[in-house]
Scaffold this motif. Structure first.
Motif: not given
Length: 594
Positions: A39-61
């Motif tokens: 529905x929205x135009x989403x840049x791949x950098x946004x995915x990378x940002x929040x996947x990196x955020x989850x990987x750094x804050x959690x043991x499992x993503x």
């Protein structure tokens, strides 16, 4: 064993469903909802940002997101076993199962869920409403209708809401009640796989201030300003003490200025209004639409002592474990050194551009001047050559016939020098061209040698050919190749004394044709060799000889290089010289077809 921290990066369309499925794990699960790229135009950098955020804050993503973004699969390959994706190509398949999903597709259903009717209603109707191209396409097929997938928890999904949405698309609709059993199974499998992938020998360090209280002290000593914005008031509630070191204000003064946006001490009111508007829009979109690309801006801000400095501001939403937006965290970093370096680089770039423009203008003026000079010289010269040709038919007696011959020879010599001058000028600015075709190398060498032999005899020299009967054909401009050979032989005739010998030799060496001109002249000093092919350069041992403008060898070098070849000289004073050049030969298979 302590329960591992689990990060779920999911499509926001499934956020509440996933939250309900994992409610028994709520203490160990953190949800990161992403707006749907269907529905929205989403840049791949946004995915990378929040996947990196989850990987750094959690043991499992775990990623519970469809493959509706074309670059997502390539991105996921970068994370390896650190990230496990829930099975299914899209949200509907994850909720229904593959068989039911394919049945719905075969029956012409356009599937929708509550968030698209409420949270993203405007965007969905913009893409598929009555007046949109996509909406017209759906209606023109005549087979599509909406299938609303209703969860048990969708208590606010009323008939009026569904009916109104359908009318705005111009499509019929049906409602299908679904449960979360299939998605529950997919999530459970993905989480278990991710837990199995946790390294057992590697200690995991997570970016979590609640688990590591000393990180607060670390933050206070970073050379950046960290601030926090409340989601309800949209005002700053905290600023780190570094604001004093960077901007000169104490935290309470900074918070007051920041919240009272009209008093933000920026260099430009235009910048101030733009930054305030962009930051506010970011806050509102995060609160109403879900995850957005982090806000970032650079601007010049006033220090408390009155001077200005450049800063970079970044702002990110922070989510609670259940995926609801909890607060915003901002970071302001001083970037004076980088901006000054960028300004210096920009200044140097502009100087280089100006210098390049000046050089190009000078080159253009030089071409125009040379063209005008050539025209002015060749106009009377053409008349002289035409007149001498006419007079030559009159069968003049000596000494007039000899004078006429000298006039013709000198005029032709001057004509060649003018052409060389113009060619060299074009070569210096990249306008000299060659027109290549298949050329018989042996024939060209013999023709040039035959033309130059009478001149050699006149000067009391011998011209010897050392050329095999069969030489390979080459890809070259025949006239320019002859010009190179004429120039090298003319140079040899200038320096070779009476009874001297000039030899032209050709050999196939590796993948090149090498042609050499040997002379028995006075030779060239080691000091003069490097400048031999420079234009307008007369060497000392030629100063008393019949050298022209010093353009022949320079032009020869340009022409050889345009053919993809090389030219060089070998010489010793008193022992003659060897001028050589090589031209690349076609590949073996190509030569067999020539």
């Amino acid at each position: 064993m302590e329960t591992p921290r689990i990060g779920i990066v999911c499509c926001a369309a499934m956020q509440h469903e996933i939250k309900d499925i994992l409610k028994n794990r709520s203490s160990s699960v953190r949800i990161y909802p992403m707006i749907p790229s269907c529905t929205f135009t989403v840049r791949i950098d946004l995915f990378r940002h929040y996947i990196d955020k989850s990987v750094s804050e959690n043991e499992v993503t775990v990623l519970a997101y469809g493959l509706c973004h074309p670059e997502l699969l390539d991105l996921l390959s970068e994370y390896g076993q650190r990230l496990v994706r829930v099975g299914g190509d899209n949200c509907w398949e994850m909720s229904l199962g593959l068989d039911d999903y394919l049945t719905c597709i075969d029956q012409g259903y356009w599937m929708q869920s509550k968030p698209f009717l409420t949270l993203w209603r405007t965007e969905t109707l913009h893409g598929f409403g009555v007046n949109s191209k996509n909406g017209q396409m759906l209606r023109e097929t005549g087979d599509f209708k909406i299938l609303f997938l209703k969860q048990a928890a969708d208590i606010n999904l009323t008939f009026d809401l569904i009916d109104g949405f359908a009318k705005e698309t111009g499509l019929g609709y049906e409602i299908k009640d679904i449960d979360s059993s299939y998605l529950t199974r997919l999530l459970t499998n993905a989480i278990e796989e991710a837990i199995r992938n946790i390294p057992v020998t590697k200690e995991i360090y997570l970016l979590d201030a609640t688990r590591c209280p000393e990180s607060i002290a670390i933050i206070e000593h970073l050379d950046v300003i960290i601030y926090k914005i409340d989601v309800h008031t949209k005002e700053i509630t905290y600023a780190s003490s570094q604001v004093k070191n960077i901007l000169g204000y104490n935290p309470s003064e900074f918070i007051g200025m920041f919240n009272e946006s009209g008093t933000m001490p920026m260099r430009s009111d235009l910048d101030k209004n733009r930054i305030i508007t962009e930051r506010w829009d970011f806050l509102v979109k995060c609160l109403t639409k879900g995850f957005q690309k982090p806000f970032e801006a650079e601007y010049s801000i006033k220090h408390k002592d009155g001077h200005y400095l450049w800063v970079n501001e970044k702002l990110n939403p922070t989510f609670a474990n259940d995926g609801t937006l909890e607060y915003f965290v901002g970071l302001i970093e001083k970037i004076d050194d980088r901006k000054h370096a960028e300004e210096q680089l920009q200044s140097q770039y502009e100087k280089e551009v100006n210098l390049r423009n000046q050089i190009e203008n000078q080159m253009q003026r030089r071409i125009e001047l040379t063209r005008a000079l050539v025209h002015e010289l060749k106009t009377p010269l053409t008349a002289i050559l035409a007149a001498s040709e006419i007079v030559s038919t009159a069968h003049l007696q000596e000494p007039y016939s000899d004078l006429l011959r000298q006039i013709t020879q000198c005029a032709n010599h001057l004509d060649r020098r003018i052409e060389e001058m113009f060619d060299v000028t074009k070569g210096e600015v990249g306008l000299l061209k060659v027109r290549c075709h298949h050329v018989e190398s042996t024939q060209v060498i013999r023709e040039v040698a035959d033309c130059m032999r009478p001149e050699a005899i006149r000067l009391g020299c011998s011209l010897v050919e050392d050329v095999p009967l069969m030489m390979p054909r080459i890809w070259a401009d025949e006239e320019r190749l002859k010009q190179i050979l004429f120039n090298l032989l003319s140079n040899a005739l200038k320096v070779t004394p009476k009874k001297g010998v000039i030899t032209i030799r050709a050999r196939e060496v590796a993948s090149s044709l090498v042609i050499q001109v040997f002379d028995t002249g006075c030779g060239i000093s080691v000091e003069d060799l490097p400048s031999l092919f420079n234009p307008y350069r007369q060497l000392g041992n030629l100063s008393d000889n019949k050298g022209g403008l010093g353009l022949g060898l320079a032009l020869s070098q340009m022409l050889v290089q345009l053919h993809g070849g090389k030219i060089w000289a070998e010489s010793e004073l008193g022992r003659g010289s060897v001028l050589s050049f090589s031209l690349p030969l076609p590949a073996t298979r190509e030569r067999s077809l020539l």
